[in-house]
Design an enzyme around this catalytic site. Structure first.
Site, PDB file in Angstrom:
ATOM      1  CG  ASP A   1      -5.333   5.877   2.393  1.00 16.37           C
ATOM      2  OD1 ASP A   1      -5.363   5.505   3.579  1.00 16.37           O
ATOM      3  OD2 ASP A   1      -4.460   6.632   1.935  1.00 16.37           O
TER       4      ASP A   1
ATOM      5  NE  ARG B   1      -4.536   1.495   1.733  1.00 14.34           N
ATOM      6  CZ  ARG B   1      -4.332   2.257   0.666  1.00 14.34           C
ATOM      7  NH1 ARG B   1      -5.188   2.178  -0.348  1.00 14.34           N
ATOM      8  NH2 ARG B   1      -3.311   3.065   0.582  1.00 14.34           N
TER       9      ARG B   1
ATOM     10  CB  CYS C   1      -0.988  -0.027   1.161  1.00 13.68           C
ATOM     11  SG  CYS C   1      -0.231  -0.001   2.806  1.00 13.68           S
TER      12      CYS C   1
HETATM   13  P1  4NP Z   1      -1.847   2.803   4.097  1.00 16.57           P
HETATM   14  O1  4NP Z   1      -2.492   4.144   4.679  1.00 16.57           O
HETATM   15  O2  4NP Z   1      -1.275   3.137   2.732  1.00 16.57           O
HETATM   16  O3  4NP Z   1      -3.000   1.877   4.007  1.00 16.57           O
HETATM   17  O4  4NP Z   1      -0.781   2.377   5.080  1.00 16.57           O
HETATM   18  C1  4NP Z   1      -1.790   5.345   4.758  1.00 16.57           C
HETATM   19  C2  4NP Z   1      -0.956   5.573   5.815  1.00 16.57           C
HETATM   20  C3  4NP Z   1      -0.279   6.773   5.922  1.00 16.57           C
HETATM   21  C4  4NP Z   1      -0.444   7.739   4.956  1.00 16.57           C
HETATM   22  C5  4NP Z   1      -1.270   7.496   3.876  1.00 16.57           C
HETATM   23  C6  4NP Z   1      -1.944   6.303   3.785  1.00 16.57           C
HETATM   24  N1  4NP Z   1       0.240   8.985   5.063  1.00 16.57           N
HETATM   25  O5  4NP Z   1       0.007   9.851   4.232  1.00 16.57           O
HETATM   26  O6  4NP Z   1       1.055   9.150   5.985  1.00 16.57           O
END
Ligand code: 4NP
Length: 153
Positions: A123, A13, A7
């Site tokens: 997300d 995720r 991800c």
């Molecule tokens: P992930 O979610 O891609 O599912 O781990 C996110 C976690 C952090 C961020 C964006 C999406 N961020 O911008 O820090």
């Protein structure tokens, strides 16, 4: 079979995808390996997001030992399948592929449930209510991945 879940941050995720898949692998006694990574570098070394830890625990899965790492081009050599959670992750991963063989390893994970739809796992970072949906989507996808790839004795 070596599977990588990818991800953006590797804290929401893909840690859930890794934990869910790991749990199913263990239940079935399969000798598969699963890992996860993020295309972004912001959270390297961190534990999964508390909300991912909580929803996993609700279903009996412990993901607290996981630590975020960044996706690297060599992952496309090391793993047999690389599952992207959304189309942005998919494009970023494909951008690191060095051959047709590596490109063909990269798949949108929800196409395991609805082939060809290219559906994103949303997300949930800015959405406290999104984690349950993400869990359910990934649980179904992981179930299909196992059913499709398991070889009858
Ligand atoms: P992930 O979610 O891609 O599912 O781990 C996110 C976690 C952090 C961020 C964006 C999406 N961020 O911008 O820090």
């Amino acid at each position: 079979m070596k599977i990588l879940m990818v991800c953006l941050g590797n804290i929401c995720r893909s840690p859930l995808a890794e934990g869910i898949m790991q749990s199913k692998i263990a239940q079935l006694g399969l000798e598969w390996q699963v890992d996860s990574a993020g295309t972004g570098a912001w959270h390297i070394g961190e534990r999964p997001d508390r909300r991912s830890i909580d929803v996993a625990r609700k279903y009996g899965i412990d993901i607290t030992h996981q630590r975020a790492r960044q996706f690297r081009a060599s992952d496309l050599q090391e793993f047999d399948i690389v599952f992207a959670m959304d189309s942005s992750n998919f494009r970023n991963i494909l951008g690191k592929a060095n051959s047709r063989e590596e490109e063909e390893k990269v798949k949108m994970i929800m196409n395991e449930v609805q082939p060809g739809y290219n559906q994103n796992v949303p997300d949930p970072y800015y959405d406290n209510d999104g984690f349950e949906l993400v869990f359910q989507m990934l649980d179904e996808a992981c179930e299909r991945i196992i059913k499709r790839n398991i070889k009858p004795n």
